[in-house]
Each structure stands twice: as C-alpha cells, then as structure tokens.
Design a protein around this motif. Sequence first.
Motif, short mmCIF file in Angstrom:
data_model
loop_
_atom_site.label_atom_id
_atom_site.label_comp_id
_atom_site.label_asym_id
_atom_site.label_seq_id
_atom_site.Cartn_x
_atom_site.Cartn_y
_atom_site.Cartn_z
N ALA A 72 21.01 85.66 23.86
CA ALA A 72 20.63 86.90 24.52
C ALA A 72 19.48 87.54 23.76
O ALA A 72 19.43 87.46 22.53
CB ALA A 72 21.82 87.86 24.57
N GLU A 112 24.61 95.13 33.16
CA GLU A 112 25.85 94.44 33.50
C GLU A 112 26.99 95.38 33.84
O GLU A 112 27.77 95.12 34.75
CB GLU A 112 26.26 93.53 32.33
CG GLU A 112 25.34 92.34 32.15
CD GLU A 112 25.78 91.43 31.02
OE1 GLU A 112 26.91 91.63 30.51
OE2 GLU A 112 25.03 90.53 30.64
N ARG A 140 23.90 84.25 35.27
CA ARG A 140 24.96 83.99 34.29
C ARG A 140 26.05 83.10 34.91
O ARG A 140 26.49 82.12 34.32
CB ARG A 140 25.55 85.32 33.81
CG ARG A 140 26.63 85.15 32.74
CD ARG A 140 27.24 86.48 32.34
NE ARG A 140 27.93 87.09 33.48
CZ ARG A 140 27.56 88.24 34.04
NH1 ARG A 140 26.51 88.92 33.60
NH2 ARG A 140 28.24 88.73 35.08
N ARG A 143 24.76 79.43 35.46
CA ARG A 143 24.73 78.65 34.23
C ARG A 143 26.15 78.21 33.84
O ARG A 143 26.39 77.06 33.49
CB ARG A 143 24.11 79.47 33.10
CG ARG A 143 24.04 78.71 31.78
CD ARG A 143 23.34 79.48 30.69
NE ARG A 143 21.90 79.47 30.88
CZ ARG A 143 21.19 80.52 31.32
NH1 ARG A 143 21.79 81.65 31.63
NH2 ARG A 143 19.89 80.43 31.46
N SER A 144 27.10 79.12 33.93
CA SER A 144 28.49 78.78 33.59
C SER A 144 29.04 77.71 34.52
O SER A 144 29.71 76.77 34.08
CB SER A 144 29.37 80.04 33.67
OG SER A 144 28.93 81.02 32.76
#
Length: 744
Positions: A72, A112, A140, A143-144
């Motif tokens: 990050a 977020e 996010r 990607r996960s």
Amino acid sequence: METIIGYVDHIIWRNEENGYTVLALVNENREMTCVGNFSIISEGENYEFHGEYTDHPTYGRQFKVTEYISKAPEDLFSMERYLGSGAVKGIGQALAARIVKRFREDTFRIIEEEPERLSEVKGISERKAREIAQQIAEKRDLRSAIMFLQKYGITLSLAMKVYHEYGNELYRILKENPYRLAEDISGVGFKIADEIASKAGIEADADYRVRCGIQYVLTQAMMDGHTCLPIEILKDKAHKLLGVRKELMEKHIMDLVVDRKVYIKEEDDGQGGIQKRVYGAPIYYKELNIAAMLRDLNVVANVDEAEVEKGIAEVEKHNGISLADKQRRAVLEASRRGVLIVTGGPGTGKTTTINSIIKFFELEGLDFCLAAPTGRAAKRMSEMTGYEAKTIHRLLEVSKAPQEGEQFTGGFERNEDNPLEWDAVIIDEVSMVDVSLMYALLKAIVPGTRLVLVGDVNQLPSVGPGSVLQDIISSEEYEVVMLDEIFRQAQESDIIVNAHKINRGEKVVADNKSKDFFLLQRDDADKIINVCLQLIIEKMPKYVDANPYEIQLLTPMRKGKLGVENLNRVLQHFLNPKDSVKAEYESGDVIFREGDKVMQTKNNYQMEWEILGKSGFAVEKGLGIFNGDIGVIKSIDDYMECMTIMFEDGKIVNYPLKQASELEHAYAITIHKSQGSEYPAVVIPLLGGPQMLMNRNLLYTAVTRARKCVTIVGSEQTFSSMIANESEAKRYTGLRSRIKELGN
C-alpha cells in the motif's frame, strides 16, 4: 535472491493469457526493466519484488521477478502518484493532489471506510465518491479472487472471466457447485471444473458432477465429428470418465432431458434396427433448424420444359459444348428446384455442370453468388468458373466484436434479420461444410432463393461435427444429380482413373509407366523422407512447372517420423534454412522464420486483414482468418510484436506474435487439412498406421488433391491395404433423421 522496492511507472508489454509482463519499475529515482508473471498489476502501484538480475542478449539488463508483494502507498507522494496514475477511473493528477491534501495519511482509510467524505473535496460529488470507493474495492477484490483461483490451477485469463461472471459470489459457487463454471464460462471445461471440485472436496457421485460429465462426453464427441451418441456408448464413456456406476447414468440423463439440456431420439441405426441416441441441446436444434430451413427453401416451380430445353441449347452454344444427359438434367432441375444437390467424383463434369447452371441463371436474369468453405476452395472455384467466389465466411460477413455495452449478435452480419440478396446461391465442396456453418448459411438465405450444393460425397467428411452432404443425400428428400460418367478427356489421366478405382475398391496397377501417377517402393521411414525431399526440391518443380512451395506433401498422421510435426521440421530445414538475414520467432518448440509456409489451425473471426492493390493501398479490408488458410511469413517484427503473413487469397495480416500458437508450418499437412484444395502435385508418404485411419476414404481424398501428378512413396502393401479397407470412423449424426421427420 535480491529485493527491490518501487512503483510501476508503465507496463511495456503484457500477455493477458498467462500474465507474463515486462514493466518499468521506478526504484529510488532509477528506472529498472522487470519481467515476470503477475496475476494482475497496474501502473502507479507499489511493489516489493524478489528475484535476480539477468542480462538479455537483445534488451540488456533486467530484473527477473520470482516473487512479489503488493504494498500500500505509505507516504503522501506515493498516495498521490497512485491515485493520479489512471489506475482509478475519473481521478487525474490534479484531483489526486486535492484528495491527498485534504485527508493526508488518512486518505486510503477514508476511501475504504468513509467514502462519502470524498465529496468534501472540490470536484467530487457524492455519486462520484461512491464510484471511486467501488473501483478501489473492486480492484482489491479482483486481486484476491485471482490469487485464490490460481491456487486451483486456473490460468489468469480464465480467472478474469470467472471473476467478471460471478464477482464475489465465486467463493460460494466454488464451494457448492464448481461444475457451474463448465456450463457458464467459455474455456472452463469439465476437466478444469472437476479438478477444482476434487480440491474442494466434492463427492465423486455428486449429481451435478455426473450431469456435467455426461455433457462433457457429448461435447468431446463433437470434436470427433458426432452430433449425438447412442445412449449405451454415452453411458460407457461417462462411466470411464467419472468412475461412477453405469446404472446411475439413466437417471442423470433423464434429469438433463427434463432440464432440456439434452434430447433423446429413437432412430434408425443404419442396420435395420432402432437405436436410442442422445444429443446436446444446441447441436440438436442446429440439425433440426437445418432440416426446417432446407424444407422451406425447397420450393418447386412449374416451368415450361420446352423453354428450359431452349435455354440449355443456348448454354451449349455459348459454351461450345454438348452436355451429357445427367448434366442436362442438373440444369433443368436447377431451373425449377429451390434446393439441388450435384455430386460426383473427379472427371465426371462437375465444373462443366456448374458453369452451365451459371450461364442458365444469367440467361434467366438471376443474380447469383458463388462460395466455398475455404479460401483455397473459393480460389479454385473462381478459376474454374471465371466468376468471383468467396468463402462462406466472407459471404456471410464476419461480425465485428461488440463494443462495450453492445450485445453480441453472433458470428455473422448476414442472418435471418439481414439476409443475402441473391436470387441463387451456389456452394462448392459441400462435403467440407459442418453443421454449424450450414446452419449459419441457411439462416441468411430466404425462401425463394435457389440453392445449389455441389460436392463429392466420397471425400472425407467435415472437420467439424456432422455429415451434412451425406445426410441430405441419404434422406432421399431432395433432388440429387449423381454424375458418374468419366469423360473421355479425363480418362487420359491416371490420377482420375485410379481415384475412381480406389473409390470402388479395385486394384490399382502401380508399375510407374504412367505419366501422372507413381508409387516409389520404400520400406524405411528415413529413406522415404529422403525421397520426398528429392521430389519436392529437385524433381517435381521441373516436372509440373511449379515451385517447391506449390508441391504439397500430404500425410495421414500428425505424430511419428512420417507425421506432420517431424516432416515440417525437416522440410523447413531444407526449404527455408536458418539465415542471419531472416528474422525468427520461437513459439513453444516451434521456430517461425521469415519465408516460412504456415497454416492457420483455428477459426479466428476477429483477425483483421486487407488486400492491397497495385498501388500498394488497401482495396479491401475485412475480418476473419480460418482453419486451413495457408500463407507465407513475409516479415517478423520483434519491436511491433507481430509478423506479416500473406495468405493464398491475397489477404495480408499483421499477425500478433502472442497468437502464434494458432499457426503451424504447412510444408507438410494432414490429408484431412487438404480437403477442398488442389495442387500441381502431391507427394504422399505411406508406411503404416492405425487401421481406422488408413482407409480407402483417406487415400481417395489425398489422390484427388493433385492436378498434374501424384507420387506415393512407401509401402505398396500399405497402399493396397488402404484400397481394400472400407472401414472409416462412423459418425453419429441426426440431420438425415430430422429431414425425414419433417418431410417435404
């Protein structure tokens, strides 16, 4: 192992299939080229890379990444750079600077956890604030998800499809029923889904596993040319695949029938009995619709036969010929039938018959078009008739890929909503047309149009599923003119005479006294290869007045010393050897070189092509390069990552290197791939092979590809046994039954 940390300044190149990426990483104000496989990566993101430095012979010093960690953004500058990199749609550099200035180190926590607060920044509405937060969350989640799916062995490109299909629901679906992937997502077959299911602990006899396995067996059968399978064969194959008792299959097949995923029909088994056959729903409806559309086209007009005879006499006078009885009948039937089939072997006057039908249509004032399944067959049809012939794909106009938000309407622009505007359509080499292509063609032809189908029913069947020409003829519901008289001029060719002997199963005398048909006895594979090389490089070009690239080596098989793969390596070495001035590209274990003769091995409906005029400017552009198209590599450009290929019908394609797996060398090709083609001379190595492959049908197809000379190199015993071997792989198809059900 070394470690570098930095941000991705820009991506130089990326293969979306496997994630292989070349990127520029800025590390302490120094730019470094990095290469590796990344599941998903974006410009502006921070990473910690682990790997080692390497020296590439062309591109210099690089960092080869073996492991990586997404980091990050930790400082204000990194946050601002990431948000303004374009990674988040709708945020430019100026807006990124304002966001970071307002929220400082809290920026990503605010996005977020409290995204509504982004509206405190000038230029961001509440709606835009929600969109920004959603984008970052999706990145996010994506990607996960991809990293999760890759643990199951799913490739990057398929993982992207899975995520876009299911979103975060994919975790639940993979846990409950991973076989849904095989049903919902193109490219995820049963085997991938089954592997995932095994890792997820799904029971071997789970209902959805068995049903998916049954559908997979039917899909695989289509790869072998079938459109259905007898129910007992289906049960046997599913039992071997799944390891589940055959007694359980009946229930699951009936469940699929209830869900309309498969259909069961009781049909004539060809031996006087009745057989239950199972069809996958899509292919069943294609055959049913072909039968219905043929019936609707088969309008029989009342014609004055005396007037037609006058027209035929005018055709004979214009063409300077005298038609045989069956040729005259073909023209007569073309004058009144909505659907006509003309079939016959070499030398039986198919070309004369087509030309006579064309001239008759002209005298009637009809607009007509000519087409064939492949570029080579269309080119040959043009040369025979003197009129332009297109591939069926070009005739139907391949659809462009839909833009974002558009609905994909199918493979072709021409269909029931946008039909062809011709009074008559003549299709040659129909034995090559499979169910899907015939279905697409008939959808674009309106009742009232005359359809003339021409082909040799004794050729090998289509590569794709179905036996379209054979089924139409054997239904006995349509007018068929069978040309079976070999004309005197054709009788002077031993190629034609021997082709008919082969087709009838008669002995062929190969004493090498012929001028155009030879058998050179050799019993060793290496000796056969040496003779083939001498013929192609030295002897045949002079004998038939052609260059070596025009002499086609045809072989029954892909593997082994006399298979396509080995023969192409040998022929490339002698016909287009390595040279410092010729650029090369290595794809897997195949080296493509400038000057290579290559073949497209799958239909690519979105490949762009153009045909250049004498001035060098494009006179025609279009889409689509198709299975069996042959061309020559004119140039290879590593920098632009493409090769320029000129195909036989004049199409020039800038072919992306990353799609080179769709190509193979074509110095030698399988006999199956030669369908619809004609060459000045063919060379056929024969030594042995599987009985079901080495049959009369295959030999007949190979011999009839030659215009001036056939040379068989190998075993006379194999040659004779192929003539005697009537057995060919039986195709289970249903078009004949659907035609007979509907009647006329």
